[in-house]
Design a protein around this motif. Structure first.
Motif, PDB file in Angstrom:
ATOM      1  N   MET A  47      43.790 -24.046  -1.866  1.00 61.20           N
ATOM      2  CA  MET A  47      42.450 -24.609  -1.909  1.00 61.20           C
ATOM      3  C   MET A  47      42.351 -25.747  -0.902  1.00 61.20           C
ATOM      4  O   MET A  47      43.203 -26.611  -0.837  1.00 61.20           O
ATOM      5  N   SER A  48      41.295 -25.750  -0.116  1.00 63.12           N
ATOM      6  CA  SER A  48      41.127 -26.803   0.886  1.00 63.12           C
ATOM      7  C   SER A  48      40.318 -27.951   0.306  1.00 63.12           C
ATOM      8  O   SER A  48      39.569 -27.802  -0.653  1.00 63.12           O
ATOM      9  N   ARG A  49      40.456 -29.090   0.932  1.00 63.30           N
ATOM     10  CA  ARG A  49      39.755 -30.303   0.531  1.00 63.30           C
ATOM     11  C   ARG A  49      38.743 -30.666   1.607  1.00 63.30           C
ATOM     12  O   ARG A  49      38.814 -30.191   2.729  1.00 63.30           O
ATOM     13  N   HIS A  50      37.834 -31.575   1.250  1.00 61.91           N
ATOM     14  CA  HIS A  50      36.844 -32.059   2.205  1.00 61.91           C
ATOM     15  C   HIS A  50      37.202 -33.486   2.608  1.00 61.91           C
ATOM     16  O   HIS A  50      37.349 -34.353   1.745  1.00 61.91           O
ATOM     17  N   PRO A  51      37.298 -33.749   3.912  1.00 61.26           N
ATOM     18  CA  PRO A  51      37.523 -35.133   4.345  1.00 61.26           C
ATOM     19  C   PRO A  51      36.221 -35.923   4.260  1.00 61.26           C
ATOM     20  O   PRO A  51      35.130 -35.341   4.245  1.00 61.26           O
ATOM     21  N   GLU A  52      36.324 -37.247   4.197  1.00 64.56           N
ATOM     22  CA  GLU A  52      35.133 -38.085   4.215  1.00 64.56           C
ATOM     23  C   GLU A  52      34.556 -38.087   5.629  1.00 64.56           C
ATOM     24  O   GLU A  52      35.290 -38.152   6.610  1.00 64.56           O
ATOM     25  N   VAL A  53      33.233 -38.005   5.712  1.00 67.46           N
ATOM     26  CA  VAL A  53      32.536 -37.997   6.999  1.00 67.46           C
ATOM     27  C   VAL A  53      31.510 -39.115   6.991  1.00 67.46           C
ATOM     28  O   VAL A  53      30.747 -39.268   6.037  1.00 67.46           O
ATOM     29  N   LYS A  54      31.495 -39.917   8.058  1.00 65.17           N
ATOM     30  CA  LYS A  54      30.470 -40.934   8.222  1.00 65.17           C
ATOM     31  C   LYS A  54      29.607 -40.538   9.408  1.00 65.17           C
ATOM     32  O   LYS A  54      30.106 -39.977  10.378  1.00 65.17           O
ATOM     33  N   TRP A  55      28.310 -40.861   9.323  1.00 64.67           N
ATOM     34  CA  TRP A  55      27.406 -40.483  10.409  1.00 64.67           C
ATOM     35  C   TRP A  55      26.379 -41.570  10.675  1.00 64.67           C
ATOM     36  O   TRP A  55      26.052 -42.377   9.817  1.00 64.67           O
ATOM     37  N   ALA A  56      25.923 -41.577  11.913  1.00 61.97           N
ATOM     38  CA  ALA A  56      24.833 -42.447  12.352  1.00 61.97           C
ATOM     39  C   ALA A  56      24.144 -41.701  13.487  1.00 61.97           C
ATOM     40  O   ALA A  56      24.676 -40.715  13.999  1.00 61.97           O
ATOM     41  N   GLN A  57      22.969 -42.167  13.885  1.00 58.95           N
ATOM     42  CA  GLN A  57      22.272 -41.462  14.959  1.00 58.95           C
ATOM     43  C   GLN A  57      21.522 -42.405  15.874  1.00 58.95           C
ATOM     44  O   GLN A  57      21.252 -43.554  15.538  1.00 58.95           O
ATOM     45  N   ARG A  58      21.219 -41.887  17.033  1.00 62.70           N
ATOM     46  CA  ARG A  58      20.299 -42.474  17.988  1.00 62.70           C
ATOM     47  C   ARG A  58      19.273 -41.380  18.283  1.00 62.70           C
ATOM     48  O   ARG A  58      19.421 -40.244  17.848  1.00 62.70           O
ATOM     49  N   VAL A  59      18.284 -41.678  19.059  1.00 59.50           N
ATOM     50  CA  VAL A  59      17.241 -40.695  19.338  1.00 59.50           C
ATOM     51  C   VAL A  59      17.819 -39.471  20.052  1.00 59.50           C
ATOM     52  O   VAL A  59      17.343 -38.358  19.855  1.00 59.50           O
ATOM     53  N   ASP A  60      18.892 -39.644  20.813  1.00 57.36           N
ATOM     54  CA  ASP A  60      19.431 -38.546  21.614  1.00 57.36           C
ATOM     55  C   ASP A  60      20.803 -38.041  21.174  1.00 57.36           C
ATOM     56  O   ASP A  60      21.330 -37.104  21.742  1.00 57.36           O
ATOM     57  N   LYS A  61      21.407 -38.648  20.140  1.00 56.32           N
ATOM     58  CA  LYS A  61      22.750 -38.230  19.725  1.00 56.32           C
ATOM     59  C   LYS A  61      23.023 -38.565  18.273  1.00 56.32           C
ATOM     60  O   LYS A  61      22.343 -39.382  17.659  1.00 56.32           O
ATOM     61  N   VAL A  62      24.048 -37.917  17.736  1.00 55.15           N
ATOM     62  CA  VAL A  62      24.534 -38.176  16.377  1.00 55.15           C
ATOM     63  C   VAL A  62      26.011 -38.532  16.497  1.00 55.15           C
ATOM     64  O   VAL A  62      26.756 -37.885  17.240  1.00 55.15           O
ATOM     65  N   PHE A  63      26.422 -39.570  15.770  1.00 53.54           N
ATOM     66  CA  PHE A  63      27.824 -39.971  15.729  1.00 53.54           C
ATOM     67  C   PHE A  63      28.418 -39.463  14.428  1.00 53.54           C
ATOM     68  O   PHE A  63      27.932 -39.797  13.348  1.00 53.54           O
ATOM     69  N   LEU A  64      29.462 -38.656  14.519  1.00 53.50           N
ATOM     70  CA  LEU A  64      30.166 -38.154  13.343  1.00 53.50           C
ATOM     71  C   LEU A  64      31.607 -38.655  13.397  1.00 53.50           C
ATOM     72  O   LEU A  64      32.281 -38.480  14.414  1.00 53.50           O
ATOM     73  N   THR A  65      32.065 -39.245  12.309  1.00 56.29           N
ATOM     74  CA  THR A  65      33.450 -39.694  12.215  1.00 56.29           C
ATOM     75  C   THR A  65      34.065 -39.027  11.005  1.00 56.29           C
ATOM     76  O   THR A  65      33.631 -39.252   9.869  1.00 56.29           O
ATOM     77  N   VAL A  66      35.074 -38.184  11.232  1.00 55.14           N
ATOM     78  CA  VAL A  66      35.809 -37.544  10.155  1.00 55.14           C
ATOM     79  C   VAL A  66      37.004 -38.439   9.867  1.00 55.14           C
ATOM     80  O   VAL A  66      37.879 -38.618  10.729  1.00 55.14           O
ATOM     81  N   LEU A  67      37.033 -39.035   8.677  1.00 54.74           N
ATOM     82  CA  LEU A  67      38.092 -39.969   8.316  1.00 54.74           C
ATOM     83  C   LEU A  67      39.255 -39.200   7.699  1.00 54.74           C
ATOM     84  O   LEU A  67      39.218 -38.822   6.527  1.00 54.74           O
ATOM     85  N   LEU A  68      40.286 -38.974   8.503  1.00 51.81           N
ATOM     86  CA  LEU A  68      41.454 -38.236   8.040  1.00 51.81           C
ATOM     87  C   LEU A  68      42.685 -38.738   8.801  1.00 51.81           C
ATOM     88  O   LEU A  68      43.019 -38.232   9.873  1.00 51.81           O
ATOM     89  N   PRO A  69      43.365 -39.759   8.240  1.00 46.36           N
ATOM     90  CA  PRO A  69      44.531 -40.317   8.923  1.00 46.36           C
ATOM     91  C   PRO A  69      45.633 -39.269   9.100  1.00 46.36           C
ATOM     92  O   PRO A  69      45.849 -38.423   8.230  1.00 46.36           O
ATOM     93  N   ASP A  70      46.316 -39.346  10.230  1.00 49.50           N
ATOM     94  CA  ASP A  70      47.453 -38.478  10.551  1.00 49.50           C
ATOM     95  C   ASP A  70      47.122 -36.989  10.464  1.00 49.50           C
ATOM     96  O   ASP A  70      47.915 -36.187   9.982  1.00 49.50           O
ATOM     97  N   ALA A  71      45.934 -36.615  10.935  1.00 49.73           N
ATOM     98  CA  ALA A  71      45.539 -35.205  10.933  1.00 49.73           C
ATOM     99  C   ALA A  71      46.408 -34.421  11.901  1.00 49.73           C
ATOM    100  O   ALA A  71      46.689 -34.864  13.007  1.00 49.73           O
ATOM    101  N   LYS A  72      46.830 -33.258  11.449  1.00 50.17           N
ATOM    102  CA  LYS A  72      47.643 -32.376  12.295  1.00 50.17           C
ATOM    103  C   LYS A  72      46.852 -31.099  12.551  1.00 50.17           C
ATOM    104  O   LYS A  72      46.153 -30.605  11.678  1.00 50.17           O
ATOM    105  N   ASP A  73      46.992 -30.559  13.740  1.00 47.22           N
ATOM    106  CA  ASP A  73      46.324 -29.313  14.125  1.00 47.22           C
ATOM    107  C   ASP A  73      44.814 -29.380  13.886  1.00 47.22           C
ATOM    108  O   ASP A  73      44.211 -28.434  13.356  1.00 47.22           O
TER     109      ASP A  73
END
Length: 187
Positions: free
Chosen positions: A1-27
């Protein structure tokens, strides 16, 4: 079973910032489709737990102009919108936003305060190496632009504030004279 990492987001008129919070991610694998489908998978932790994520973003995106930086503690993505417009929310559909998707208040800018063409130099990106972003470096302000650099004397400001209070008292009909104050304290 897979898990969901925490995701933070913000935006500007022309872009979206996505940050996937997952320390020591492999592959780590990130896939972005022009229709706005954002997919992520990686393993992390001592037991190599599998993490997966699929987000249907509110509108279409420009895959060629979007940037991804896989860091030690997080995966940071700048997703360029196909059309420069403010999205009312991150995900399409009427469903509730998943609990693992949160607003990134450190990067958030209100629609009224947004200026098109703002770059990474306008916010704190946690010291990320933008050399991988293909010349996306910002100005060297370091967040110092918000401070008032006037030579105003703080004691003078205090005296001005007290004078303004006294004027307000006079307008309200309060007697501020020293004789009145002494008379009420000795009585």
């Amino acid at each position: 079973m897979s898990r969901h990492p925490e995701v933070k987001w913000a935006q500007r008129v022309d872009k979206v910032f996505l940050t996937v919070l997952l320390p020591d991610a492999k592959d780590a694998k990130v896939k972005l489709e022009p229709d706005g489908t954002f997919s992520f998978s990686a393993s992390a932790g001592a037991e190599n737990h599998q993490y997966e994520l699929k987000l249907d973003l509110f509108d279409k995106v420009n895959v060629e102009e979007s940037k991804i930086n896989v860091g030690v503690r997080s995966i940071f993505c700048i997703v360029e919108k196909a059309e420069p417009e403010w999205w009312p929310k991150l995900l399409r559909g009427d469903g509730k936003t998943p609990h693992y998707v949160k607003v990134d208040w450190d990067k958030w800018v209100d629609e009224d305060d947004d200026t098109a063409g703002s770059g990474p130099g306008d916010m704190d990106l946690g010291g990320m190496d933008f050399s991988k972003f293909g010349g996306m470096g910002g100005d060297d302000m370091g967040g110092m632009g918000d401070f008032d650099d006037s030579d105003e004397d703080p004691d003078l400001s205090k005296a001005e504030d007290e004078a303004a209070e006294e004027q307000d008292d006079v307008k309200a009909g309060v007697d501020t004279s020293e004789e009145k104050k002494e008379a009420t304290t000795s009585a």
